[in-house]
Design a protein around this motif. Sequence first.
Motif, PDB file in Angstrom:
ATOM      1  N   GLN A 177       0.827  -1.206   0.000  1.00  0.00           N
ATOM      2  CA  GLN A 177       0.000   0.000   0.000  1.00  0.00           C
ATOM      3  C   GLN A 177       0.864   1.260   0.000  1.00  0.00           C
ATOM      4  OE1 GLN A 177      -3.366   0.033  -0.460  1.00  0.00           O
ATOM      5  NE2 GLN A 177      -2.971  -2.149  -0.763  1.00  0.00           N
ATOM      6  N   ALA A 178       1.979   1.214   0.721  1.00  0.00           N
ATOM      7  CA  ALA A 178       2.871   2.381   0.787  1.00  0.00           C
ATOM      8  C   ALA A 178       3.408   2.744  -0.586  1.00  0.00           C
ATOM      9  CB  ALA A 178       4.026   2.102   1.746  1.00  0.00           C
ATOM     10  N   ARG A 179       3.634   1.748  -1.432  1.00  0.00           N
ATOM     11  CA  ARG A 179       4.146   2.011  -2.772  1.00  0.00           C
ATOM     12  C   ARG A 179       3.153   2.797  -3.620  1.00  0.00           C
ATOM     13  NH1 ARG A 179       6.527  -4.129  -3.691  1.00  0.00           N
ATOM     14  NH2 ARG A 179       8.566  -3.778  -2.694  1.00  0.00           N
ATOM     15  N   LYS A 180       1.883   2.773  -3.222  1.00  0.00           N
ATOM     16  CA  LYS A 180       0.860   3.479  -3.986  1.00  0.00           C
ATOM     17  C   LYS A 180       0.762   4.951  -3.595  1.00  0.00           C
ATOM     18  CE  LYS A 180      -1.906  -0.764  -4.303  1.00  0.00           C
ATOM     19  NZ  LYS A 180      -3.196  -1.407  -3.901  1.00  0.00           N
ATOM     20  N   GLY A 181       1.266   5.308  -2.405  1.00  0.00           N
ATOM     21  CA  GLY A 181       1.248   6.711  -2.020  1.00  0.00           C
ATOM     22  C   GLY A 181       0.806   6.936  -0.587  1.00  0.00           C
ATOM     23  N   PRO A 182       0.910   8.180  -0.097  1.00  0.00           N
ATOM     24  CA  PRO A 182       0.612   8.481   1.307  1.00  0.00           C
ATOM     25  C   PRO A 182      -0.845   8.252   1.702  1.00  0.00           C
ATOM     26  CG  PRO A 182       1.085  10.493   0.051  1.00  0.00           C
ATOM     27  CD  PRO A 182       1.458   9.350  -0.817  1.00  0.00           C
ATOM     28  N   GLN A 183      -1.789   8.483   0.802  1.00  0.00           N
ATOM     29  CA  GLN A 183      -3.180   8.287   1.171  1.00  0.00           C
ATOM     30  C   GLN A 183      -3.477   6.820   1.445  1.00  0.00           C
ATOM     31  OE1 GLN A 183      -5.375  10.540   2.037  1.00  0.00           O
ATOM     32  NE2 GLN A 183      -6.806   8.905   2.543  1.00  0.00           N
ATOM     33  N   GLU A 184      -2.884   5.930   0.643  1.00  0.00           N
ATOM     34  CA  GLU A 184      -3.073   4.495   0.869  1.00  0.00           C
ATOM     35  C   GLU A 184      -2.439   4.070   2.192  1.00  0.00           C
ATOM     36  OE1 GLU A 184      -3.985   5.253  -3.266  1.00  0.00           O
ATOM     37  OE2 GLU A 184      -2.330   5.891  -1.968  1.00  0.00           O
ATOM     38  N   THR A 185      -1.295   4.670   2.533  1.00  0.00           N
ATOM     39  CA  THR A 185      -0.670   4.382   3.826  1.00  0.00           C
ATOM     40  C   THR A 185      -1.573   4.840   4.965  1.00  0.00           C
ATOM     41  OG1 THR A 185       1.610   4.440   3.028  1.00  0.00           O
ATOM     42  CG2 THR A 185       1.277   4.984   5.341  1.00  0.00           C
ATOM     43  N   ARG A 186      -2.177   6.005   4.813  1.00  0.00           N
ATOM     44  CA  ARG A 186      -3.086   6.525   5.840  1.00  0.00           C
ATOM     45  C   ARG A 186      -4.293   5.594   6.007  1.00  0.00           C
ATOM     46  NH1 ARG A 186      -3.001  11.296   8.168  1.00  0.00           N
ATOM     47  NH2 ARG A 186      -1.533  12.100   6.595  1.00  0.00           N
ATOM     48  N   GLU A 187      -4.830   5.122   4.906  1.00  0.00           N
ATOM     49  CA  GLU A 187      -5.977   4.213   4.976  1.00  0.00           C
ATOM     50  C   GLU A 187      -5.589   2.894   5.637  1.00  0.00           C
ATOM     51  OE1 GLU A 187      -7.296   3.972   0.961  1.00  0.00           O
ATOM     52  OE2 GLU A 187      -8.068   6.037   0.910  1.00  0.00           O
ATOM     53  N   PHE A 188      -4.376   2.415   5.357  1.00  0.00           N
ATOM     54  CA  PHE A 188      -3.903   1.182   5.991  1.00  0.00           C
ATOM     55  C   PHE A 188      -3.795   1.375   7.501  1.00  0.00           C
ATOM     56  CE2 PHE A 188      -0.474  -1.380   7.765  1.00  0.00           C
ATOM     57  CZ  PHE A 188      -0.871  -2.645   7.403  1.00  0.00           C
ATOM     58  N   TYR A 189      -3.228   2.513   7.924  1.00  0.00           N
ATOM     59  CA  TYR A 189      -3.100   2.796   9.358  1.00  0.00           C
ATOM     60  C   TYR A 189      -4.482   2.773  10.018  1.00  0.00           C
ATOM     61  CZ  TYR A 189      -2.248   5.365  13.691  1.00  0.00           C
ATOM     62  OH  TYR A 189      -2.197   5.741  15.003  1.00  0.00           O
ATOM     63  N   ARG A 190      -5.459   3.376   9.380  1.00  0.00           N
ATOM     64  CA  ARG A 190      -6.790   3.437   9.971  1.00  0.00           C
ATOM     65  C   ARG A 190      -7.427   2.052  10.044  1.00  0.00           C
ATOM     66  NH1 ARG A 190      -8.779   9.089   6.974  1.00  0.00           N
ATOM     67  NH2 ARG A 190      -7.405  10.460   8.209  1.00  0.00           N
ATOM     68  N   ARG A 191      -7.187   1.222   9.046  1.00  0.00           N
ATOM     69  CA  ARG A 191      -7.691  -0.160   9.113  1.00  0.00           C
ATOM     70  C   ARG A 191      -7.029  -0.896  10.271  1.00  0.00           C
ATOM     71  NH1 ARG A 191      -6.898  -0.098   3.544  1.00  0.00           N
ATOM     72  NH2 ARG A 191      -5.175  -1.579   3.682  1.00  0.00           N
ATOM     73  N   ALA A 193      -5.745   0.430  12.994  1.00  0.00           N
ATOM     74  CA  ALA A 193      -6.236   0.978  14.259  1.00  0.00           C
ATOM     75  C   ALA A 193      -7.620   0.441  14.605  1.00  0.00           C
ATOM     76  CB  ALA A 193      -6.273   2.499  14.181  1.00  0.00           C
ATOM     77  N   GLY A 194      -8.374   0.048  13.601  1.00  0.00           N
ATOM     78  CA  GLY A 194      -9.716  -0.464  13.836  1.00  0.00           C
ATOM     79  C   GLY A 194      -9.780  -1.956  14.093  1.00  0.00           C
ATOM     80  N   MET A 195      -8.644  -2.643  13.978  1.00  0.00           N
ATOM     81  CA  MET A 195      -8.622  -4.090  14.188  1.00  0.00           C
ATOM     82  C   MET A 195      -8.595  -4.429  15.668  1.00  0.00           C
ATOM     83  SD  MET A 195      -5.939  -5.360  11.228  1.00  0.00           S
ATOM     84  CE  MET A 195      -5.915  -7.038  11.893  1.00  0.00           C
ATOM     85  N   ASN A 196      -9.021  -5.629  16.002  1.00  0.00           N
ATOM     86  CA  ASN A 196      -8.935  -6.134  17.364  1.00  0.00           C
ATOM     87  C   ASN A 196      -7.470  -6.254  17.778  1.00  0.00           C
ATOM     88  OD1 ASN A 196      -8.581  -8.688  19.224  1.00  0.00           O
ATOM     89  ND2 ASN A 196     -10.646  -7.900  19.590  1.00  0.00           N
ATOM     90  N   SER A 231       0.638  13.346  24.083  1.00  0.00           N
ATOM     91  CA  SER A 231       1.255  13.950  22.891  1.00  0.00           C
ATOM     92  C   SER A 231       0.282  14.893  22.195  1.00  0.00           C
ATOM     93  CB  SER A 231       1.684  12.861  21.906  1.00  0.00           C
ATOM     94  OG  SER A 231       2.177  13.444  20.708  1.00  0.00           O
ATOM     95  N   PRO A 232       0.753  16.080  21.810  1.00  0.00           N
ATOM     96  CA  PRO A 232      -0.113  17.006  21.068  1.00  0.00           C
ATOM     97  C   PRO A 232      -0.121  16.722  19.571  1.00  0.00           C
ATOM     98  CG  PRO A 232       1.995  18.050  21.496  1.00  0.00           C
ATOM     99  CD  PRO A 232       2.056  16.687  22.140  1.00  0.00           C
ATOM    100  N   PHE A 233       0.632  15.709  19.153  1.00  0.00           N
ATOM    101  CA  PHE A 233       0.807  15.460  17.730  1.00  0.00           C
ATOM    102  C   PHE A 233       0.092  14.179  17.294  1.00  0.00           C
ATOM    103  CE2 PHE A 233       4.855  17.441  19.260  1.00  0.00           C
ATOM    104  CZ  PHE A 233       4.558  18.717  18.817  1.00  0.00           C
ATOM    105  N   SER A 234      -0.149  14.064  16.006  1.00  0.00           N
ATOM    106  CA  SER A 234      -0.875  12.929  15.445  1.00  0.00           C
ATOM    107  C   SER A 234       0.069  11.774  15.141  1.00  0.00           C
ATOM    108  CB  SER A 234      -1.582  13.361  14.149  1.00  0.00           C
ATOM    109  OG  SER A 234      -1.979  12.242  13.390  1.00  0.00           O
ATOM    110  N   GLU A 235      -0.150  10.647  15.832  1.00  0.00           N
ATOM    111  CA  GLU A 235       0.635   9.456  15.532  1.00  0.00           C
ATOM    112  C   GLU A 235       0.382   8.988  14.105  1.00  0.00           C
ATOM    113  OE1 GLU A 235       1.327   5.789  18.249  1.00  0.00           O
ATOM    114  OE2 GLU A 235      -0.191   5.160  16.788  1.00  0.00           O
ATOM    115  N   GLU A 236      -0.837   9.153  13.638  1.00  0.00           N
ATOM    116  CA  GLU A 236      -1.168   8.756  12.269  1.00  0.00           C
ATOM    117  C   GLU A 236      -0.297   9.503  11.260  1.00  0.00           C
ATOM    118  OE1 GLU A 236      -4.854   9.676   9.328  1.00  0.00           O
ATOM    119  OE2 GLU A 236      -5.387   8.543  11.147  1.00  0.00           O
TER     120      GLU A 236
END
Length: 316
Positions: A177-191, A193-196, A231-236
């Motif tokens: 996903q990272a090879r496709k670009g930053p938005q795909e990486t962001r979507e992967f992170y969110r998936r 974060a939503g996993m058990n 932290s005041p910053f976004s880990e994402e």
Amino acid sequence: MTLARPFNDRGSLHRSSVQQSIIDEYLTPRAFEVPMPGGQTVRAYEVGPPDVPLVMGIHGTPSTGIGHIVNYVLGAPLFCRLVAFDRQGYGGSTPHPGRKVRDIVPVVEAILDHLSAEKASVYGHSGGGMLALATAALLPNRTVRVACLAGNGPNFGAGGFDYADGPSPLMREEIIQARKGPQETREFYRRLAGMNADDIEEQLYSENDRRINRLLAPLREKITQLLLPVSPFSEEDAYVDDVQSWVSPWGFDLGKIVAPTRIFYGLDDLQVARQHCQWLRTQIQNAESEEFPYLGHNFNQLMPHVFAWLVRDQCS
């Protein structure tokens, strides 16, 4: 009549007092801020005696420098002094959007200058491994030794090396996903974060890793509360910057590393394939490697051994 306290009780009290004194003096970490250009800051942590060789630890993804402090307190290797820090965008350190792997070097240099330290040995774990190697390549006069623990190879390499081959399906998806670009990486992170949490642990950590994680959780929580405010910053955002830096040119030549180098790898690692460490060893002149059965991606139990190797040239 008041009975005198037995001698062995007095001895026990003395030993307890001495032990507490040693903990207070050598195993109580402190946090400090390091100014960077443009008004940025880096949050760093120090633990250990002041008069022993200096080691700098670089954390992986996503994380903070607290984990390295926990490992030091757990193993108490009082033959070295450890400085760790939150990388850009993590914990208490100012983000650096669009950073590359080589951009860790000004941070390391600023911390050494802040401490008035001429040199240090450097190690990095997981996503921090490549950053330790960058430090050795680009700060050769200030790096005594360098260790890469469970570190990734590049997304590009000679001899048909493919970053995406070998690790767990979850880690393979991360890099694809990272090879496709930053938005795909962001979507992967969110998936992710939503996993058990248990499902994620099972895919990323060996059984022994999971046992160690559970054992150290209270100590990690206590030290985090002691040292790191919310932290005041976004880990994402920091994660996206990290992963995108992996699939971009690193900005340095592994062949330029002249400091003694050792690649450490746990044979039960579910996150980084063995070929990463094997490939890295072939690219660095005079690099050595150590592989350990029963160890996975975590190196908590092995850290006194790693520290001892890192300071070997600095001990009289």
